[in-house]
Design an enzyme around this catalytic site. Sequence first.
Site: not given
Ligand code: 2PG
Length: 243
Positions: A8, A82
């Site tokens: 994302h 996640e």
């Molecule tokens: O921060 C991140 O790398 C992980 C864990 O919090 O999640 P995300 O990829 O959804 O941001």
Amino acid sequence: MRLLLVRHGQTPSNVANLLDTVVPGAGLTPLGERQAAAMPEALADEDIEAVYASTLTRARLTAAPLAAARGLDVIVRAGIRELSAGDLEMRPGDSPEGGLYLRTVFAWAAGDTTLRIPGGESGEEALARYDAVIAEAAASGAGTVAMVSHGAAIRVWTAARAVNVDVAFAAARPLANTGAVILEGSPSDGFKALSWAGATVVPAGEGGPAGEPVDAAGRADGPRTDEATSGCCEAGLRSIQDR
Ligand SMILES: O=C(O)[C@@H](CO)OP(=O)(O)O
């Protein structure tokens, strides 16, 4: 099936380097919104027939412009959310708790799937829910599927399931916001990774906790090279192809 696993867009929790895994989670920053808006153009060459997103707000928001551009609805599935941080939720990624999170989830990819995040899920549970969404997409008959998911989940699932990506490779290579891992294969025949972060949308954001190399003391730690820590794509792709 050609499978595009896309992280994302950037969130405030990514900027603050926090483990943010509970639904609904953070929304997108202005940069994250621009990254989401850039997805249709960045993936213009892909004949995407289905767009999936996790139940987390940031994944749904990132998937929306791509789905709209292709005239598709976003298929929302909890299975690609996640990896749960459990009691480590909202701890800094560079804290001891953040290190424990990364060591545990990459140990799952190495086969220690009975390990459990304190107050969270086990590797068996996490991989099973992710597998189920992949199986659903494969059974749909779609030739190319995009799934907007999460940094740790994409890296760990790929290391666990792709025949040409091992744990050290995935652990050493952060996935930036809207970076993609592209694979081909099927649940029955297995998956092979074709590229790793070769489809990162510009402007790329900063990686979150799961985007950091694992602690050197962790058993899943891989070789830390200049290209690995800078997230360079070319050397990563060569490593995939060499296996
Ligand atoms: O921060 C991140 O790398 C992980 C864990 O919090 O999640 P995300 O990829 O959804 O941001």
